[in-house]
Structure formats: C-alpha cells, structure tokens
Design a protein around this motif. Sequence first.
Motif, mmCIF file in Angstrom:
data_model
loop_
_atom_site.group_PDB
_atom_site.id
_atom_site.type_symbol
_atom_site.label_atom_id
_atom_site.label_comp_id
_atom_site.label_asym_id
_atom_site.label_seq_id
_atom_site.Cartn_x
_atom_site.Cartn_y
_atom_site.Cartn_z
ATOM 1 N N PRO A 157 -0.345 0.412 -4.363
ATOM 2 C CA PRO A 157 -1.161 1.270 -3.855
ATOM 3 C C PRO A 157 -0.359 2.497 -3.233
ATOM 4 O O PRO A 157 -0.679 3.875 -3.378
ATOM 5 C CB PRO A 157 -1.935 0.777 -2.800
ATOM 6 N N GLY A 181 -6.059 -9.514 -2.911
ATOM 7 C CA GLY A 181 -5.109 -8.924 -3.610
ATOM 8 C C GLY A 181 -3.783 -9.270 -3.346
ATOM 9 O O GLY A 181 -3.232 -10.561 -2.764
ATOM 10 N N ALA A 182 -2.369 -8.630 -3.832
ATOM 11 C CA ALA A 182 -1.333 -9.141 -3.819
ATOM 12 C C ALA A 182 -0.884 -9.464 -2.242
ATOM 13 O O ALA A 182 -0.437 -10.583 -1.939
ATOM 14 C CB ALA A 182 -0.010 -8.194 -4.353
ATOM 15 N N VAL A 183 -1.194 -8.645 -1.230
ATOM 16 C CA VAL A 183 -0.558 -8.850 -0.039
ATOM 17 C C VAL A 183 -1.827 -9.863 0.812
ATOM 18 O O VAL A 183 -1.564 -10.693 1.297
ATOM 19 C CB VAL A 183 -0.611 -7.519 0.717
ATOM 20 N N GLY A 196 -14.148 -7.328 -2.473
ATOM 21 C CA GLY A 196 -15.253 -6.885 -2.913
ATOM 22 C C GLY A 196 -15.696 -7.659 -4.045
ATOM 23 O O GLY A 196 -15.133 -7.765 -5.290
ATOM 24 N N LYS A 236 -14.368 -12.489 -6.381
ATOM 25 C CA LYS A 236 -13.122 -12.414 -5.650
ATOM 26 C C LYS A 236 -13.223 -13.141 -4.384
ATOM 27 O O LYS A 236 -12.554 -14.133 -4.117
ATOM 28 C CB LYS A 236 -12.874 -10.911 -5.260
ATOM 29 N N TYR A 265 -17.816 -7.168 1.055
ATOM 30 C CA TYR A 265 -18.179 -6.049 1.632
ATOM 31 C C TYR A 265 -19.247 -5.304 0.772
ATOM 32 O O TYR A 265 -19.846 -4.515 1.098
ATOM 33 C CB TYR A 265 -17.139 -5.247 2.065
ATOM 34 N N ASN A 270 -6.010 -3.756 5.586
ATOM 35 C CA ASN A 270 -5.447 -3.159 4.269
ATOM 36 C C ASN A 270 -6.133 -1.984 3.799
ATOM 37 O O ASN A 270 -5.927 -1.363 2.872
ATOM 38 C CB ASN A 270 -5.351 -4.256 3.199
ATOM 39 N N CYS A 325 -1.735 -2.416 7.824
ATOM 40 C CA CYS A 325 -0.720 -2.485 6.755
ATOM 41 C C CYS A 325 -0.951 -1.207 5.638
ATOM 42 O O CYS A 325 -0.143 -0.723 5.038
ATOM 43 C CB CYS A 325 -0.747 -3.642 6.063
ATOM 44 N N GLY A 326 -2.275 -1.158 5.487
ATOM 45 C CA GLY A 326 -2.753 -0.113 4.628
ATOM 46 C C GLY A 326 -4.188 0.308 4.862
ATOM 47 O O GLY A 326 -4.789 -0.118 5.548
ATOM 48 N N SER A 353 -8.891 2.564 1.038
ATOM 49 C CA SER A 353 -10.342 3.010 0.968
ATOM 50 C C SER A 353 -10.200 4.679 1.141
ATOM 51 O O SER A 353 -10.909 5.645 0.616
ATOM 52 C CB SER A 353 -11.421 2.476 2.002
ATOM 53 N N TYR A 370 -7.326 6.375 0.242
ATOM 54 C CA TYR A 370 -6.045 7.189 -0.671
ATOM 55 C C TYR A 370 -6.599 8.196 -1.435
ATOM 56 O O TYR A 370 -5.900 9.012 -2.016
ATOM 57 C CB TYR A 370 -5.221 6.108 -1.227
ATOM 58 N N PHE A 411 2.670 -0.624 10.196
ATOM 59 C CA PHE A 411 4.171 -1.040 9.881
ATOM 60 C C PHE A 411 4.556 -0.638 8.230
ATOM 61 O O PHE A 411 3.418 -0.640 7.475
ATOM 62 C CB PHE A 411 4.581 -2.639 10.290
ATOM 63 N N VAL A 449 6.821 -1.983 5.329
ATOM 64 C CA VAL A 449 7.683 -3.350 5.072
ATOM 65 C C VAL A 449 9.349 -2.881 5.118
ATOM 66 O O VAL A 449 10.061 -3.625 5.245
ATOM 67 C CB VAL A 449 7.297 -4.246 4.133
ATOM 68 N N LEU A 475 -6.350 -0.596 -10.255
ATOM 69 C CA LEU A 475 -5.946 -1.173 -9.052
ATOM 70 C C LEU A 475 -6.552 -0.454 -7.865
ATOM 71 O O LEU A 475 -7.018 -1.035 -6.633
ATOM 72 C CB LEU A 475 -4.344 -1.074 -9.027
ATOM 73 N N ASN A 516 -8.233 -5.231 -10.127
ATOM 74 C CA ASN A 516 -7.416 -6.275 -10.187
ATOM 75 C C ASN A 516 -7.780 -7.337 -9.596
ATOM 76 O O ASN A 516 -8.291 -7.615 -8.414
ATOM 77 C CB ASN A 516 -5.778 -5.696 -9.628
HETATM 78 N N1 LIG Z 1 2.669 -1.316 5.023
HETATM 79 C C1 LIG Z 1 3.442 -1.581 4.048
HETATM 80 O O1 LIG Z 1 4.542 -1.787 4.055
HETATM 81 C C2 LIG Z 1 2.584 -1.975 2.702
HETATM 82 C C3 LIG Z 1 3.359 -2.749 1.653
HETATM 83 C C4 LIG Z 1 2.473 -3.104 0.577
HETATM 84 C C5 LIG Z 1 1.146 -2.771 0.488
HETATM 85 N N2 LIG Z 1 0.528 -1.967 1.640
HETATM 86 C C6 LIG Z 1 -0.882 -1.732 1.533
HETATM 87 O O2 LIG Z 1 -1.563 -2.952 1.365
HETATM 88 C C7 LIG Z 1 -2.801 -2.897 0.795
HETATM 89 C C8 LIG Z 1 -3.107 -4.065 -0.126
HETATM 90 O O3 LIG Z 1 -1.865 -3.667 -1.180
HETATM 91 P P1 LIG Z 1 -1.857 -4.536 -2.634
HETATM 92 O O4 LIG Z 1 -0.429 -4.317 -3.196
HETATM 93 O O5 LIG Z 1 -1.802 -5.944 -1.927
HETATM 94 O O6 LIG Z 1 -2.854 -4.267 -3.479
HETATM 95 P P2 LIG Z 1 -4.266 -5.061 -3.872
HETATM 96 O O7 LIG Z 1 -4.819 -5.627 -2.719
HETATM 97 O O8 LIG Z 1 -3.687 -6.080 -4.880
HETATM 98 O O9 LIG Z 1 -4.992 -4.056 -4.862
HETATM 99 C C9 LIG Z 1 -5.866 -3.123 -4.143
HETATM 100 C C10 LIG Z 1 -7.242 -3.737 -3.512
HETATM 101 O O10 LIG Z 1 -7.696 -2.828 -2.724
HETATM 102 C C11 LIG Z 1 -9.052 -2.935 -2.690
HETATM 103 N N3 LIG Z 1 -9.795 -1.625 -2.471
HETATM 104 C C12 LIG Z 1 -9.695 -0.753 -3.240
HETATM 105 N N4 LIG Z 1 -10.527 0.461 -2.773
HETATM 106 C C13 LIG Z 1 -11.218 -0.118 -1.671
HETATM 107 C C14 LIG Z 1 -12.099 0.315 -0.662
HETATM 108 N N5 LIG Z 1 -12.682 1.727 -0.757
HETATM 109 N N6 LIG Z 1 -12.602 -0.471 0.127
HETATM 110 C C15 LIG Z 1 -12.283 -1.804 0.532
HETATM 111 N N7 LIG Z 1 -11.304 -2.289 -0.511
HETATM 112 C C16 LIG Z 1 -10.766 -1.548 -1.426
HETATM 113 C C17 LIG Z 1 -9.537 -3.619 -3.969
HETATM 114 O O11 LIG Z 1 -10.039 -4.911 -3.756
HETATM 115 P P3 LIG Z 1 -11.483 -5.339 -3.521
HETATM 116 O O12 LIG Z 1 -12.206 -5.359 -4.953
HETATM 117 O O13 LIG Z 1 -11.455 -6.332 -2.589
HETATM 118 O O14 LIG Z 1 -12.133 -3.993 -2.942
HETATM 119 C C18 LIG Z 1 -8.096 -3.680 -4.638
HETATM 120 O O15 LIG Z 1 -8.091 -4.885 -5.255
HETATM 121 C C19 LIG Z 1 -2.802 -1.348 0.426
HETATM 122 O O16 LIG Z 1 -3.654 -0.840 1.398
HETATM 123 C C20 LIG Z 1 -1.379 -1.061 0.309
HETATM 124 O O17 LIG Z 1 -1.202 0.401 0.498
HETATM 125 C C21 LIG Z 1 1.366 -1.515 2.778
#
Ligand SMILES: NC(=O)c1ccc[n+]([C@@H]2O[C@H](COP(=O)([O-])OP(=O)(O)OC[C@H]3O[C@@H](n4cnc5c(N)ncnc54)[C@H](OP(=O)(O)O)[C@@H]3O)[C@@H](O)[C@H]2O)c1
Length: 331
Positions: A47, A155-157, A177, A181, A197, A220, A242-243, A246, A248, A272, A274, A317, A322
Amino acid sequence: MKNRRVLLASRPTGWVSEENFKVEDAPLPSPADGEVLVKNLWLSLDPYMRGRMNEGKSYAAKQEIGEVMLGGTVAEVIESKNPKFAQGDKVLGMLGWQQYGMSDGKGLNKIDASRVPMSAYLGVLGMPGVTAWVGLLDICQPKAGETVVVSAASGAVGSVVGQIAKLKGCRAVGIAGGRQKCDYVVEELGFDACVDYKAGALNDDLKAALPKGIDCYFENVGGEILDAVLRRMNPFSRIAVCGLISQYNVTEPYGVKAFQSILVNRIRLQGFIVSDRTELWARALPELAGWVAGGKIKYRETVAQGLENAPRAFIGLLKGENLGKQLVKVA
Ligand SMILES: NC(=O)c1ccc[n+]([C@@H]2O[C@H](COP(=O)([O-])OP(=O)(O)OC[C@H]3O[C@@H](n4cnc5c(N)ncnc54)[C@H](OP(=O)(O)O)[C@@H]3O)[C@@H](O)[C@H]2O)c1
C-alpha cells in the motif's frame, strides 16, 4: 535481451487506474565494476506505493514520473562484478517493478532459500511481518488476557498481528471485508472473532464481538472503522497507527468524530514507520522465523503472474481483492 519494466506514467487523482502506469521494454545494461545484475523473481506490492505516486509530501520520498516503480524484490544474481555476490545467489533488495535490476550491492542482502519459500522474505519474514511485530509488541505492548483488535485482518500485516496476539495469550479480534476473509481469519489463523465491516452493522457487530472492550488496536485502515473502534476502547488502552488505507485514494479525507475517546479513555496513540525501527528488525525476524517454522504463524499469498499484470494487481490490493500478501511472480 530486453528488460520489461513498469514506469509511473502520471499521478493519480483519487483512485489509481492502469493509465497511471506504462509498461515498456528497455535494453539490458551490463554491470560495471562493483555492480550486480539480478533477475527479479518476485515483486512485492504494498500500500505505501500509493503514497509515493502522489506529488505531496509523505513519510517516504515521492516516486518520479517516468521512473521505474519502486518496490521490494527477491531476485537471483545472474552476473556479478561485486566480490560480495556470486552468480546464482538469491537476494532481497529494492529493485522495483522490472524483470532485471542493477545494484551496487548496497541494500542487497543474500537470503537462505533452502528452508522457506523465497516469497516469504517479502511477507511474513520481511517488511510486513516486522511491521506487525513492531506495532504490536513494541507500541501496543499487550498483556495476556487483554483484547487486541486489528483492521485489514486478513492482509499481510494484519494476519500476523492477530496470530502474535494469540501467541501472547490475548483475545484477537479482526476486522475484514467480507465473509470469506473473516472465515479465513477465524478458522485458519485462529483469531477469536472477526467482524465483517461490509455486512452493514459495524457498530453493533463490534459491540457483540468485544464484550470486554479493546485494550490494543492495531490500525491499518482509518475512516469509519477507526471511529467505530474508538467508541469501544477501554481506559488506558493503546493504539498503534500503522496505516490508513481507506484514505489513500480519497480526495476528501474522512473527519474522525469520536476523537474525544482519546481523552476520556486516556488512550496512548502512536504512529510508526517500520523502516525507522531498524534496531528491532534483528529481534523480530528470528522470532517470526521460529513461529513460521513451528507452524504457529500461518500465511497466504495472492500471486499475479507476470510483470505486465502488476498495475492491475496493485489496484486490486487497494480495493481488497487480495487475501494475505500480494505478490507478482515476475519470472
Ligand atoms: N507503518 C508502516 O511501517 C507500514 C508498513 C507496512 C504496511 N503498512 C500499512 O499497513 C496496512 C496493511 O498493509 P498490508 O501490506 O498488510 O496490506 P493488506 O492488508 O495485505 O492489503 C490491503 C487491505 O486493506 C483493506 N482495505 C482496502 N481498502 C479499505 C477500506 N476502504 N476500508 C477498510 N479496509 C480496506 C483490504 O482488505 P479488506 O478486504 O479487509 O477491506 C485490503 O486487502 C496498510 O495501511 C499499509 O499502508 C504500514
């Protein structure tokens, strides 16, 4: 030989479209002294890449138009003029959305591909896994018996966050979602509950799943989900931001209404990134590797075939198509 690559063609306003990318074939350069030519095998889609497509300032540098899209890769060295790398080495690096990459060796690390699938170094045993570890264990610091909630739970995280919470003796509740899932999160990953949700009753469903409120929230997604969660936080609870996925792709950011909960409940909330926490990676990675090897942390991957399908997979994604870590199988 040609190097197929994906460039940023234009900056999106709101939602990303495939027109924001350009797929082209470029000549393949030869390595100079000190350089390594690698063939990318796996590309990670994340993301954060969406933020880098914007003009505005973010925590990461913006991606320039006309440049190869940035991204984490697992690759094989095919020609080396750097004494630290030999032909055939498997390496983790940031060689971007392209078939081949050139590196001076900085930021390129050899990986052991004999014990775990190489792609895991981009997911559960890579940046997303460490993100889960840092946000949950260093920032939220849950105690056994407490309730941990994580959004984007499949998701991944998120999938790693809930499984670590269970290993620490917590009650783990996911938000994701769709029924499919949520079933995956509970039945396969072992979360105690999961709230869909998209089912239309977020506040009521959260209330039912959280009889003792929330002690730790791993954020997230932001937006309406954050508002609903804030209403269920316990006194002296913690939130790791973390993220905010919704938000972006929106041009008008969501205004949080339940902000008062932070004061009323004396919540400690911390964002934070990472990559700022380099001192914790050497602790997190062996612990994650042990849990994966012992079958205590499970993971799934969604794989797009071929680099030319990366833009579509990236948009997928962001739209939640995903399950688990989104990857592109480059070769
Ligand atoms: N701070 C850091 O260092 C760091 C590092 C890595 C990742 N992150 C953040 O961690 C979060 C997850 O990253 P990831 O790589 O693990 O991605 P992920 O969860 O594998 O994929 C993104 C997921 O976000 C959900 N999503 C998308 N739009 C949404 C919405 N409007 N409302 C609710 N959920 C929504 C979707 O799942 P659903 O089908 O469940 O909606 C989608 O599968 C992201 O916000 C990313 O930016 C931050």
